[in-house]
Every structure is written in C-alpha cells, then in structure tokens.
Design a protein around this motif. Structure first.
Motif, mmCIF file in Angstrom:
data_model
loop_
_atom_site.group_PDB
_atom_site.id
_atom_site.type_symbol
_atom_site.label_atom_id
_atom_site.label_comp_id
_atom_site.label_asym_id
_atom_site.label_seq_id
_atom_site.Cartn_x
_atom_site.Cartn_y
_atom_site.Cartn_z
ATOM 1 N N ARG A 146 23.440 -13.165 61.163
ATOM 2 C CA ARG A 146 23.389 -11.881 60.439
ATOM 3 C C ARG A 146 21.951 -11.521 60.085
ATOM 4 N N ARG A 147 21.233 -12.532 59.622
ATOM 5 C CA ARG A 147 19.832 -12.318 59.232
ATOM 6 C C ARG A 147 19.007 -11.902 60.451
ATOM 7 N N TYR A 148 19.306 -12.526 61.574
ATOM 8 C CA TYR A 148 18.597 -12.228 62.819
ATOM 9 C C TYR A 148 18.763 -10.742 63.169
ATOM 10 N N LYS A 149 20.011 -10.295 63.068
ATOM 11 C CA LYS A 149 20.299 -8.878 63.380
ATOM 12 C C LYS A 149 19.572 -7.945 62.426
ATOM 13 N N GLN A 150 19.619 -8.285 61.141
ATOM 14 C CA GLN A 150 18.935 -7.467 60.118
ATOM 15 C C GLN A 150 17.450 -7.342 60.430
ATOM 16 N N LEU A 151 16.830 -8.483 60.746
ATOM 17 C CA LEU A 151 15.391 -8.494 61.010
ATOM 18 C C LEU A 151 15.088 -7.726 62.295
ATOM 19 N N ALA A 152 15.960 -7.888 63.298
ATOM 20 C CA ALA A 152 15.756 -7.194 64.574
ATOM 21 C C ALA A 152 15.805 -5.681 64.373
ATOM 22 N N GLU A 153 16.744 -5.244 63.514
ATOM 23 C CA GLU A 153 16.848 -3.805 63.230
ATOM 24 C C GLU A 153 15.556 -3.271 62.634
ATOM 25 N N ARG A 154 14.862 -4.149 61.922
ATOM 26 C CA ARG A 154 13.598 -3.760 61.296
ATOM 27 C C ARG A 154 12.406 -3.999 62.200
ATOM 28 N N GLY A 155 12.678 -4.431 63.425
ATOM 29 C CA GLY A 155 11.589 -4.650 64.366
ATOM 30 C C GLY A 155 10.874 -5.974 64.184
ATOM 31 N N GLU A 156 11.422 -6.851 63.313
ATOM 32 C CA GLU A 156 10.820 -8.184 63.133
ATOM 33 C C GLU A 156 11.509 -9.130 64.100
ATOM 34 N N SER A 157 10.740 -9.891 64.851
ATOM 35 C CA SER A 157 11.396 -10.855 65.736
ATOM 36 C C SER A 157 11.130 -12.257 65.228
ATOM 37 N N VAL A 158 12.192 -13.044 65.170
ATOM 38 C CA VAL A 158 12.058 -14.429 64.704
ATOM 39 C C VAL A 158 12.865 -15.347 65.598
ATOM 40 N N ASP A 159 12.502 -16.598 65.595
ATOM 41 C CA ASP A 159 13.194 -17.586 66.397
ATOM 42 C C ASP A 159 14.473 -18.013 65.671
ATOM 43 N N MET A 160 15.600 -17.985 66.404
ATOM 44 C CA MET A 160 16.902 -18.281 65.803
ATOM 45 C C MET A 160 16.947 -19.680 65.182
ATOM 46 N N ASN A 161 16.407 -20.675 65.891
ATOM 47 C CA ASN A 161 16.432 -22.041 65.357
ATOM 48 C C ASN A 161 15.590 -22.163 64.098
ATOM 49 N N ALA A 162 14.461 -21.438 64.091
ATOM 50 C CA ALA A 162 13.600 -21.458 62.902
ATOM 51 C C ALA A 162 14.349 -20.832 61.730
ATOM 52 N N LEU A 163 15.135 -19.805 62.043
ATOM 53 C CA LEU A 163 15.897 -19.099 61.008
ATOM 54 C C LEU A 163 16.961 -20.011 60.393
ATOM 55 N N ILE A 164 17.677 -20.748 61.258
ATOM 56 C CA ILE A 164 18.708 -21.680 60.768
ATOM 57 C C ILE A 164 18.038 -22.761 59.899
ATOM 58 N N ALA A 165 16.892 -23.268 60.367
ATOM 59 C CA ALA A 165 16.174 -24.303 59.609
ATOM 60 C C ALA A 165 15.731 -23.748 58.260
ATOM 61 N N ASP A 166 15.246 -22.512 58.269
ATOM 62 C CA ASP A 166 14.806 -21.831 57.048
ATOM 63 C C ASP A 166 15.950 -21.696 56.049
ATOM 64 N N ILE A 167 17.111 -21.294 56.557
ATOM 65 C CA ILE A 167 18.290 -21.082 55.703
ATOM 66 C C ILE A 167 18.728 -22.403 55.078
ATOM 67 N N ARG A 168 18.731 -23.475 55.894
ATOM 68 C CA ARG A 168 19.120 -24.802 55.381
ATOM 69 C C ARG A 168 18.133 -25.257 54.303
ATOM 70 N N ASP A 169 16.851 -24.988 54.581
ATOM 71 C CA ASP A 169 15.779 -25.341 53.652
ATOM 72 C C ASP A 169 15.977 -24.653 52.306
ATOM 73 N N ARG A 170 16.251 -23.356 52.398
ATOM 74 C CA ARG A 170 16.388 -22.555 51.179
ATOM 75 C C ARG A 170 17.662 -22.946 50.418
ATOM 76 N N ASP A 171 18.755 -23.218 51.171
ATOM 77 C CA ASP A 171 20.010 -23.679 50.547
ATOM 78 C C ASP A 171 19.746 -24.942 49.750
ATOM 79 N N GLU A 172 19.043 -25.858 50.414
ATOM 80 C CA GLU A 172 18.763 -27.167 49.820
ATOM 81 C C GLU A 172 18.005 -26.981 48.502
ATOM 82 N N ARG A 173 16.966 -26.109 48.542
ATOM 83 C CA ARG A 173 16.169 -25.911 47.331
ATOM 84 C C ARG A 173 16.989 -25.201 46.250
#
Ligand code: DC
Length: 216
Positions: free
Chosen positions: A152-179
């Motif tokens: 979902r986040r990937y789609k949101q960012l893509a709509e805004r013209g931001e491109s991010v790596d999907m695996n980095a995004l999953i890692a980021d989400i896990r990181d943030r959940d953990e914190r």
C-alpha cells in the motif's frame, strides 16, 4: 463521542479515519502528523535526536494548523504548507525516533486531548485508545501483514512520483514496528477493550463497514 483507531503504519488508519470522521461529522485527529511535524521541525533546525530538551521545546511550541479540505487535511508549520513534506520516508523514520522519547510524548498530550473539546472526534494513532483517550467510546485496532502494508505504501509513494525499493520498504516497516512496539513510553499495542480488525484481505470500504456496524 470519541472513536480511537490505533495500529501500525500502513494498516489503513489514515484513510479509514478520514472517511469515518466525514461519515460521523466528527473532528479528525491525525496524531502521527504531530510527531511528523516535530520530526520535520527537528530536521529543519538541525536538532539532534539526543537533544531531548530542544525537541520538547519544539513539541511545545509547534506552530501548526490543520485545515480540512475536500482533498484531505492540509497541514501548515509556521505558516508554511507542509502537507506533503511530512509524508516522506525520511520524516516518517525521524518521527518514529522522536515518538520514542517520553518527554516529547508528554509535551504533545494536552494538544491531542484538546481536539476532543469541540464535539465528536475520530483519533488516529498508536496510543489513542491506551494513553491519550483511555475512556473513548469506541476503540479499534487495525492491523495488516507487513507485506500488505508495504505494498500500500509503495502505491502511495508511486502516486506521488517517489520510487522506492519494495524490500527496503518492508524492512523499513518492520524496523518502525519494532521501535513503535518496544518503546517504554506508550508502546504500540491494542487497548484491552479495542476491537481488532485485520485488514490484510479487506478493502477500505469493508473495514469502514465493520467499524460502522460496531458504532451503530
Ligand atoms: O501514523 P504515522 O506513520 O504518521 O506516524 C508517524 C510516527 O509517529 C510513527 O512511527 C509512530 C509515531 N506515532 C506515535 O508514536 N504515536 C501516535 N499516536 C502516532 C504516531
């Protein structure tokens, strides 16, 4: 009437809270935006994460406005439109760090409670049902798998013209959940009396209907 919607990032809280507040004719509190605003201000003023006093001062003096428009809530910081600026990954990550500081949370507490002064409120965050509004009338805890949230986040960012790596995004989400889950002060966890909804396989409208059913 106070309705709280808590859960991890990307579970759909933002969209659901916006739709629900419109449906109930209620004020919307996007508490994550407050942490994001402190984060953005700290980046702008080059305040290090260790400078707790300076961060608390920022949180206390945060000069913000939230303006409801048909397209969503417009956010300004010291008169500047920061609606998009607070939504970047960089600011989200910094928000998660400042949100782990108990004194910053304390400094934002009353500001959040003030949102309930004008009538019905839908409060979106991590600790709305546990700490900020423990006596809320209806509490919901929205979750989804990390993969579904990353998508979902990937789609949101893509709509805004931001491109991010999907695996980095999953890692980021896990990181943030953990914190968010492991911090000592108001960790992300469901209130005992919250209704839990897993939105991994549910559309926005289905989630909204489940919530409205409980309220009605
Ligand atoms: O919901 P969001 O992604 O905009 O939130 C940004 C960060 O702020 C997130 O990492 C967790 C934190 N947050 C919090 O600790 N408590 C809240 N009530 C809302 C957000």
């Amino acid at each position: 009437m106070i309705v709280t919607i808590d859960g991890p990032s990307g579970a759909g809280k933002g969209t659901i809270s916006q739709l629900l507040s419109a449906e109930l004719n209620a004020t919307l509190l996007d508490s994550g935006a407050l942490y994001r605003l402190v984060a953005l201000a700290s980046i702008k003023h080059a305040i290090a994460i260790e400078s707790v006093e300076a961060l608390v001062e920022l949180a206390r003096q945060l000069d913000v406005t939230f303006i409801s428009t048909p397209k969503g809530v417009e956010v300004t910081l010291a008169g500047e439109d920061v609606t998009l600026a607070i939504r970047t990954e960089q600011v989200g990550m910094q928000a998660s760090r400042v949100a782990a500081i108990a004194e910053v949370r304390e400094a934002l507490l009353q500001r959040q409670r003030d949102f309930a002064a004008t009538g019905a409120l839908v409060a979106d965050g991590r600790d709305m049902g546990t700490t900020v509004f423990p006596d809320a009338d209806y509490k919901f805890f929205l979750t989804a798998s990390a993969e579904a949230r990353a998508e979902r986040r990937y789609k949101q960012l893509a709509e805004r013209g931001e491109s991010v790596d999907m695996n980095a995004l999953i890692a980021d989400i896990r990181d943030r959940d953990e914190r968010d889950q492991s911090r000592a002060s108001s960790p992300l966890k469901p209130a005992d009396d919250a209704v839990r909804i897993d939105s991994t396989d549910l559309g926005i409208d289905e989630v909204l209907q489940v919530i409205l059913k409980h309220i009605n």
